[in-house]
Design an enzyme around this catalytic site. Structure first.
Site, PDB file in Angstrom:
ATOM      1  N   LYS A 158      -1.958   1.155   3.021  1.00  0.00           N
ATOM      2  CA  LYS A 158      -0.637   0.539   2.882  1.00  0.00           C
ATOM      3  C   LYS A 158       0.459   1.437   3.450  1.00  0.00           C
ATOM      4  CE  LYS A 158       0.102  -1.570  -1.118  1.00  0.00           C
ATOM      5  NZ  LYS A 158       0.118  -1.842  -2.595  1.00  0.00           N
ATOM      6  N   GLY A 165       4.575  -7.576   2.913  1.00  0.00           N
ATOM      7  CA  GLY A 165       3.143  -7.697   3.219  1.00  0.00           C
ATOM      8  C   GLY A 165       2.730  -7.088   4.545  1.00  0.00           C
ATOM      9  N   GLU A 200      -5.034   2.827  -1.467  1.00  0.00           N
ATOM     10  CA  GLU A 200      -5.288   2.424  -2.851  1.00  0.00           C
ATOM     11  C   GLU A 200      -6.661   1.779  -2.914  1.00  0.00           C
ATOM     12  OE1 GLU A 200      -2.246  -0.359  -4.033  1.00  0.00           O
ATOM     13  OE2 GLU A 200      -0.830   1.204  -4.572  1.00  0.00           O
ATOM     14  N   ILE A 203      -8.177  -3.921  -5.221  1.00  0.00           N
ATOM     15  CA  ILE A 203      -8.576  -4.674  -6.416  1.00  0.00           C
ATOM     16  C   ILE A 203      -8.970  -6.074  -5.953  1.00  0.00           C
ATOM     17  CG2 ILE A 203      -7.868  -5.340  -8.762  1.00  0.00           C
ATOM     18  CD1 ILE A 203      -7.087  -2.484  -8.553  1.00  0.00           C
ATOM     19  N   HIS A 208      -0.979 -11.093  -9.233  1.00  0.00           N
ATOM     20  CA  HIS A 208       0.255 -10.336  -9.018  1.00  0.00           C
ATOM     21  C   HIS A 208       1.208 -10.764 -10.131  1.00  0.00           C
ATOM     22  CE1 HIS A 208       3.704  -8.812  -6.406  1.00  0.00           C
ATOM     23  NE2 HIS A 208       4.298  -9.444  -7.407  1.00  0.00           N
ATOM     24  N   LYS A 237       4.355 -14.084  -0.789  1.00  0.00           N
ATOM     25  CA  LYS A 237       4.367 -15.072  -1.862  1.00  0.00           C
ATOM     26  C   LYS A 237       4.727 -16.475  -1.377  1.00  0.00           C
ATOM     27  CE  LYS A 237       5.889 -11.271  -4.682  1.00  0.00           C
ATOM     28  NZ  LYS A 237       7.076 -10.524  -5.106  1.00  0.00           N
ATOM     29  N   GLU A 275       6.518  -4.525 -10.039  1.00  0.00           N
ATOM     30  CA  GLU A 275       5.353  -5.334  -9.664  1.00  0.00           C
ATOM     31  C   GLU A 275       4.054  -4.653 -10.097  1.00  0.00           C
ATOM     32  OE1 GLU A 275       7.109  -7.748  -5.843  1.00  0.00           O
ATOM     33  OE2 GLU A 275       5.647  -6.185  -5.427  1.00  0.00           O
ATOM     34  N   GLU A 288       4.608  -1.536  -7.026  1.00  0.00           N
ATOM     35  CA  GLU A 288       5.895  -1.112  -6.451  1.00  0.00           C
ATOM     36  C   GLU A 288       7.050  -1.653  -7.278  1.00  0.00           C
ATOM     37  OE1 GLU A 288       7.241  -2.627  -2.727  1.00  0.00           O
ATOM     38  OE2 GLU A 288       6.622  -4.673  -3.139  1.00  0.00           O
ATOM     39  N   ARG A 292      16.244  -4.788  -5.964  1.00  0.00           N
ATOM     40  CA  ARG A 292      17.201  -5.792  -5.472  1.00  0.00           C
ATOM     41  C   ARG A 292      16.910  -7.115  -6.169  1.00  0.00           C
ATOM     42  NH1 ARG A 292      13.277  -8.711  -2.955  1.00  0.00           N
ATOM     43  NH2 ARG A 292      11.674  -7.473  -1.934  1.00  0.00           N
TER      44      ARG A 292
HETATM   45  P1  ADP Z   1       4.844  -5.433  -0.036  1.00  0.00           P
HETATM   46  O1  ADP Z   1       5.881  -4.451  -0.444  1.00  0.00           O
HETATM   47  O2  ADP Z   1       4.538  -5.418   1.423  1.00  0.00           O
HETATM   48  O3  ADP Z   1       5.078  -6.790  -0.595  1.00  0.00           O
HETATM   49  P2  ADP Z   1       2.982  -4.824  -2.234  1.00  0.00           P
HETATM   50  O4  ADP Z   1       2.545  -3.453  -2.562  1.00  0.00           O
HETATM   51  O5  ADP Z   1       4.015  -5.434  -3.122  1.00  0.00           O
HETATM   52  O6  ADP Z   1       3.478  -4.867  -0.702  1.00  0.00           O
HETATM   53  O7  ADP Z   1       1.723  -5.801  -2.181  1.00  0.00           O
HETATM   54  C1  ADP Z   1       1.809  -7.136  -1.743  1.00  0.00           C
HETATM   55  C2  ADP Z   1       0.530  -7.877  -2.071  1.00  0.00           C
HETATM   56  O8  ADP Z   1      -0.586  -7.271  -1.418  1.00  0.00           O
HETATM   57  C3  ADP Z   1       0.158  -7.888  -3.540  1.00  0.00           C
HETATM   58  O9  ADP Z   1       0.798  -8.905  -4.256  1.00  0.00           O
HETATM   59  C4  ADP Z   1      -1.349  -8.114  -3.460  1.00  0.00           C
HETATM   60  O10 ADP Z   1      -1.662  -9.462  -3.213  1.00  0.00           O
HETATM   61  C5  ADP Z   1      -1.733  -7.299  -2.238  1.00  0.00           C
HETATM   62  N1  ADP Z   1      -2.120  -5.916  -2.637  1.00  0.00           N
HETATM   63  C6  ADP Z   1      -1.350  -4.809  -2.573  1.00  0.00           C
HETATM   64  N2  ADP Z   1      -2.023  -3.719  -3.034  1.00  0.00           N
HETATM   65  C7  ADP Z   1      -3.253  -4.146  -3.394  1.00  0.00           C
HETATM   66  C8  ADP Z   1      -4.402  -3.527  -3.958  1.00  0.00           C
HETATM   67  N3  ADP Z   1      -4.446  -2.223  -4.231  1.00  0.00           N
HETATM   68  N4  ADP Z   1      -5.495  -4.298  -4.228  1.00  0.00           N
HETATM   69  C9  ADP Z   1      -5.478  -5.628  -3.954  1.00  0.00           C
HETATM   70  N5  ADP Z   1      -4.433  -6.276  -3.428  1.00  0.00           N
HETATM   71  C10 ADP Z   1      -3.323  -5.560  -3.150  1.00  0.00           C
END
Ligand code: ADP
Length: 453
Positions: A158, A165, A200, A203, A208, A237, A275, A288, A292
């Site tokens: 990530k 995303g 990470e 999962i 979420h 989303k 989140e 995260e 905002r």
């Molecule tokens: P962004 O800031 O780009 O939205 P996030 O960290 O909020 O990134 O993650 C967005 C989505 O990506 C999550 O809602 C989930 O669906 C997927 N995701 C992120 N991290 C993981 C993880 N460690 N395992 C499985 N899915 C993940």
């Protein structure tokens, strides 16, 4: 309270903020790009200033032009909305230095949460559970492989500066990790001018779940319950609901407490969202914080009766929250569908252009937040979301039946939209039973290919 606010955004969120300001008796100054001269936010604001050409880099992201507009317009505060400059700590700092209130948290809180690697560390220290993964940025390929072998595949690479995303790659083995590491880095560099990535544990099929936080200057931090945002396509989303069908009241209490702890760890003031991912065994992990207002905030507003945008403005003006955690009542069920100008039958290709005909649904328990109208031309430069349809009722069944009805009533001609996909989701028996995870939409799309109009 402020007399006049500049809204550094466009689209439905600019309209949403103008509405809150009008109800609070605050005058509004809109800024707009040359592509947005006919936009609803320009028409609804008391005043408007053009700040540049169509591309966001030439307008909505130009800090100096926005600050000049604020000075010319003599505003006391700036609301950044979501996207654009809303999570730009430098912008918040410039506002602070120019004596203009930034309607959001302090730049230091934005900075602590903006780098997701630093945020993980802060959360770990505060005792908020995080997803197992790298301790810091991944140094190189070898480092990535070492971490993956330690935590076990599958893993997800990530972007440290990530959002929306982007800059994310799932890997199931060494070769896919090496490839994913490089693609995530270059995507992150392009999108965020920051190629740092972290790893990470991936999962499998989690939910979420995010908590809405409000915090005032007097140290009062409360949560307004959760939103289940598991319905996503490519980590973005599509549908959000509150309460989550997956949470027991015990789990809600635990996650709510963790969310408050997370916000307090960065001395958070104003509205924010923590989140989490929730796995099949009921274990949750922080992923995260969004510092905002979020797209899906209306779901929480309909469930709690609290106007989150007004609260943001009041908090920025120095007012205290007039209530405590115990005063928050969760009385309804609410669901939101994001209507995007995209063609779900053709790989979600953006579908900008002229709206020839528009019929917006209405009736009891229906809310539509939008900036579009019949005859409006959707410019190709920005986010494809053109409306949010929110339906609510006394329980989940009522809210879902209402959403299915409202989707049928929603007619948009001239462009393609995601409405047919939402109808498909609403008909799905597993969704109706509340059984879904972040992989639900991809599976539904695979099972219904080609998606029949
Ligand atoms: P962004 O800031 O780009 O939205 P996030 O960290 O909020 O990134 O993650 C967005 C989505 O990506 C999550 O809602 C989930 O669906 C997927 N995701 C992120 N991290 C993981 C993880 N460690 N395992 C499985 N899915 C993940």
């Amino acid at each position: 309270m402020f007399d006049k606010i500049l809204i550094a955004n466009r689209g439905e969120i600019a309209v949403r903020i103008i509405r809150a300001c009008k109800e609070l008796g605050i005058r509004t100054l809109a800024v707009y790009s040359k592509a947005d001269a006919d936009s609803l936010h320009v028409q609804l604001a008391d005043e408007a200033i053009c700040i540049g050409d169509a591309p966001s880099q030439e307008s909505y992201l130009k800090i100096d032009r926005i600050i000049s507009a604020a000075e010319v317009g003599d505003v006391e505060a700036i609301h950044p909305g979501y996207g654009f400059l809303s999570e730009n700590a430098h912008f918040a700092e410039v506002c602070e230095n120019c004596n203009i209130k930034f309607i959001g948290p302090a730049s230091s809180s934005i900075r602590s949460m903006g780098d997701k690697v630093a945020a993980r560390e802060t959360m770990r220290k505060a005792g908020v559970p995080i997803v197992p993964g790298s301790d810091g940025h991944v140094g190189d390929e070898q480092d990535a492989l070492k971490i993956a072998r330690r935590i076990g595949y599958p893993v997800i690479v990530k972007a440290a500066g990530g959002g929306g995303g982007r800059g994310m790659r799932v890997a199931h083995n060494d070769p896919s990790l090496v490839k994913g590491y490089h693609t995530a880095r270059s995507e992150a560099e392009r999108a965020f001018s920051n190629s740092n990535v972290y790893i990470e544990k991936y999962i499998e099929s989690p939910r979420h779940i995010e908590f809405q936080i409000l915090a005032d200057r007097k140290g009062r931090t409360i949560h307004l319950g959760e939103r289940d945002c598991s319905l996503q396509r490519r980590h973005q989303k599509l549908v959000e609901e509150s309460p989550s069908p997956a949470l027991t009241s015990d789990l809600r209490k635990k996650m709510g407490k963790a969310a408050i702890k997370a916000a307090q760890a960065v001395d958070y003031i104003n509205a924010g969202t923590i989140e989490f991912l929730l796995d099949a065994s009921g274990t949750f992990f922080f992923i995260e914080m969004n510092t905002r207002i979020q797209v899906e905030h209306p779901v929480t507003e309909e469930v709690t009766g609290i106007d989150i945008v007004k609260e943001q403005i009041r908090i920025a003006a120095g007012e205290e929250l007039g209530y405590d955690q115990k005063d928050i009542q969760f009385q309804k069920h609410a669901i939101e569908c994001r209507i995007n100008a995209e063609d779900p039958f053709n790989n979600f290709q953006p579908s900008p252009g002229r709206i020839e005909f528009l019929h917006v649904p209405g009736g009891h328990g229906v809310r539509v937040d939008t900036h579009v109208y019949a005859g409006y031309v959707i410019p190709p430069y920005y986010d494809s979301m053109i409306a949010k349809l929110i339906c609510y009722g006394r329980d989940r069944r009522v809210a879902l039946d209402r959403m299915a009805r409202a989707l049928d009533e929603f007619i948009i001609r001239g462009i393609k939209t995601t409405i047919p996909l939402h109808k498909l989701i609403l008909k799905d028996p597993n969704f109706r039973r509340g059984r879904y995870s972040t992989s639900f939409v991809e599976r539904l799309l695979e099972a219904s290919q080609p998606l029949v109009p």
